[in-house]
Design a protein around this motif. Structure first.
Motif, mmCIF file in Angstrom:
data_model
loop_
_atom_site.group_PDB
_atom_site.id
_atom_site.type_symbol
_atom_site.label_atom_id
_atom_site.label_comp_id
_atom_site.label_asym_id
_atom_site.label_seq_id
_atom_site.Cartn_x
_atom_site.Cartn_y
_atom_site.Cartn_z
ATOM 1 N N GLU A 129 0.830 -1.202 0.000
ATOM 2 C CA GLU A 129 0.000 0.000 0.000
ATOM 3 C C GLU A 129 0.865 1.252 0.000
ATOM 4 O OE1 GLU A 129 -3.189 1.665 3.146
ATOM 5 O OE2 GLU A 129 -3.657 -0.299 2.298
ATOM 6 N N ALA A 130 1.907 1.270 0.829
ATOM 7 C CA ALA A 130 2.790 2.442 0.896
ATOM 8 C C ALA A 130 3.500 2.678 -0.438
ATOM 9 C CB ALA A 130 3.817 2.259 2.019
ATOM 10 N N TYR A 131 3.887 1.622 -1.108
ATOM 11 C CA TYR A 131 4.542 1.732 -2.412
ATOM 12 C C TYR A 131 3.640 2.473 -3.397
ATOM 13 C CZ TYR A 131 6.490 0.134 -6.881
ATOM 14 O OH TYR A 131 7.010 0.067 -8.139
ATOM 15 N N HIS A 132 2.381 2.070 -3.459
ATOM 16 C CA HIS A 132 1.457 2.704 -4.395
ATOM 17 C C HIS A 132 1.035 4.099 -3.936
ATOM 18 C CE1 HIS A 132 1.362 -0.517 -7.208
ATOM 19 N NE2 HIS A 132 0.949 -1.395 -6.309
ATOM 20 N N VAL A 133 0.980 4.329 -2.634
ATOM 21 C CA VAL A 133 0.693 5.681 -2.140
ATOM 22 C C VAL A 133 1.799 6.629 -2.596
ATOM 23 C CG1 VAL A 133 0.550 7.115 -0.055
ATOM 24 C CG2 VAL A 133 -0.759 4.997 -0.194
ATOM 25 N N GLY A 134 3.052 6.176 -2.587
ATOM 26 C CA GLY A 134 4.162 6.984 -3.102
ATOM 27 C C GLY A 134 3.999 7.294 -4.574
ATOM 28 N N GLN A 135 3.488 6.326 -5.331
ATOM 29 C CA GLN A 135 3.249 6.569 -6.753
ATOM 30 C C GLN A 135 2.176 7.639 -6.950
ATOM 31 O OE1 GLN A 135 2.450 2.485 -7.984
ATOM 32 N NE2 GLN A 135 4.368 2.501 -9.145
ATOM 33 N N VAL A 136 1.174 7.667 -6.082
ATOM 34 C CA VAL A 136 0.150 8.712 -6.169
ATOM 35 C C VAL A 136 0.798 10.075 -5.934
ATOM 36 C CG1 VAL A 136 -1.953 9.653 -5.118
ATOM 37 C CG2 VAL A 136 -1.775 7.189 -5.533
ATOM 38 N N GLY A 137 1.712 10.165 -4.956
ATOM 39 C CA GLY A 137 2.412 11.421 -4.698
ATOM 40 C C GLY A 137 3.220 11.877 -5.901
ATOM 41 N N LEU A 138 3.905 10.954 -6.551
ATOM 42 C CA LEU A 138 4.669 11.286 -7.751
ATOM 43 C C LEU A 138 3.732 11.721 -8.875
ATOM 44 C CD1 LEU A 138 7.290 11.444 -9.339
ATOM 45 C CD2 LEU A 138 7.059 8.995 -9.814
ATOM 46 N N SER A 139 2.631 11.014 -9.057
ATOM 47 C CA SER A 139 1.664 11.382 -10.103
ATOM 48 C C SER A 139 1.129 12.784 -9.858
ATOM 49 C CB SER A 139 0.511 10.378 -10.130
ATOM 50 O OG SER A 139 0.970 9.117 -10.559
ATOM 51 N N ARG A 140 0.890 13.120 -8.610
ATOM 52 C CA ARG A 140 0.417 14.454 -8.251
ATOM 53 C C ARG A 140 1.394 15.504 -8.756
ATOM 54 N NH1 ARG A 140 -2.689 16.849 -4.460
ATOM 55 N NH2 ARG A 140 -1.910 18.833 -3.712
ATOM 56 N N ARG A 141 2.698 15.290 -8.541
ATOM 57 C CA ARG A 141 3.723 16.233 -8.985
ATOM 58 C C ARG A 141 3.756 16.315 -10.499
ATOM 59 N NH1 ARG A 141 7.172 17.148 -4.448
ATOM 60 N NH2 ARG A 141 7.982 19.027 -5.354
ATOM 61 N N LEU A 142 3.615 15.156 -11.183
ATOM 62 C CA LEU A 142 3.623 15.142 -12.641
ATOM 63 C C LEU A 142 2.416 15.853 -13.238
ATOM 64 C CD1 LEU A 142 4.897 11.498 -13.250
ATOM 65 C CD2 LEU A 142 6.162 13.643 -13.623
ATOM 66 N N LEU A 143 1.344 15.947 -12.450
ATOM 67 C CA LEU A 143 0.155 16.681 -12.901
ATOM 68 C C LEU A 143 0.275 18.187 -12.629
ATOM 69 C CD1 LEU A 143 -2.550 14.138 -11.708
ATOM 70 C CD2 LEU A 143 -2.136 14.851 -14.075
ATOM 71 N N GLY A 144 1.419 18.599 -12.095
ATOM 72 C CA GLY A 144 1.641 20.028 -11.861
ATOM 73 C C GLY A 144 1.170 20.521 -10.502
ATOM 74 N N LYS A 145 0.799 19.620 -9.623
ATOM 75 C CA LYS A 145 0.351 20.002 -8.290
ATOM 76 C C LYS A 145 1.553 20.064 -7.359
ATOM 77 C CE LYS A 145 -4.135 19.460 -9.235
ATOM 78 N NZ LYS A 145 -5.106 20.507 -9.187
ATOM 79 N N ALA A 146 1.437 20.872 -6.320
ATOM 80 C CA ALA A 146 2.503 20.931 -5.314
ATOM 81 C C ALA A 146 2.541 19.636 -4.525
ATOM 82 C CB ALA A 146 2.240 22.105 -4.361
ATOM 83 N N GLY A 147 3.698 19.299 -3.990
ATOM 84 C CA GLY A 147 3.797 18.134 -3.127
ATOM 85 C C GLY A 147 2.897 18.295 -1.918
#
Length: 150
Positions: A129-147
């Motif tokens: 679960e933590a692995y994929h939660v990290g991927q969501v955080g990275l996707s957020r950044r790639l979408l132009g959102k702040a961390g």
């Protein structure tokens, strides 16, 4: 890993995922990062799909069944554009909230003390679960959102 440590893993992944999803729209959640990877909607649905494994290990009713139309697009190895009619972030969020409320300290302690196999499995699922939660955080950044996590 004892039940208190397991509960900490699940609390942190829930908190981190919620923060990473703040401000994302359903349309943004369907954008797959280039050059490859799964979209946020898939990541969240995939996390929920495996949360039902956690629920089974803990003797709980599934968080997915009855609350979401289909888990099919979220299986391991599935990829590509999401099909029409996948659940919105709000629908996925309701299932996450239900699961988070049910996976508690008493239930974890009760099951984790039964056998090491259950404890080890719960530890792995927390890591997954933590692995994929990290991927969501990275996707957020790639979408132009702040961390979301400072």
């Amino acid at each position: 890993m004892d039940s208190a440590a397991l509960l900490t893993v699940y609390r942190f992944t829930y908190f981190t995922l919620e923060r990473n999803l703040e401000g994302l729209t359903d349309d943004e959640a369907l954008v797959a990062p280039a050059p490859g990877g799964n979209c946020v909607n898939w990541l969240v649905g995939h996390i929920l799909l495996y949360r039902d494994v956690v629920h089974r290990l803990l003797g709980l009713a599934p968080a997915w069944e009855g609350s979401l139309p289909s888990s099919e697009p979220y299986g391991r190895g599935s990829h590509g554009p999401m099909p029409e009619g996948v659940p919105t972030l709000a629908v996925l969020g309701a299932a996450r909230e239900l699961s988070h409320a049910q996976v508690g300290a008493e239930r974890l302690a009760e099951r984790a003390s039964e056998t090491m196999t259950v404890t080890e499995r719960l530890g792995f699922l927390g890591f997954h679960e933590a692995y994929h939660v990290g991927q969501v955080g990275l996707s957020r950044r790639l979408l132009g959102k702040a961390g979301a996590i400072a």
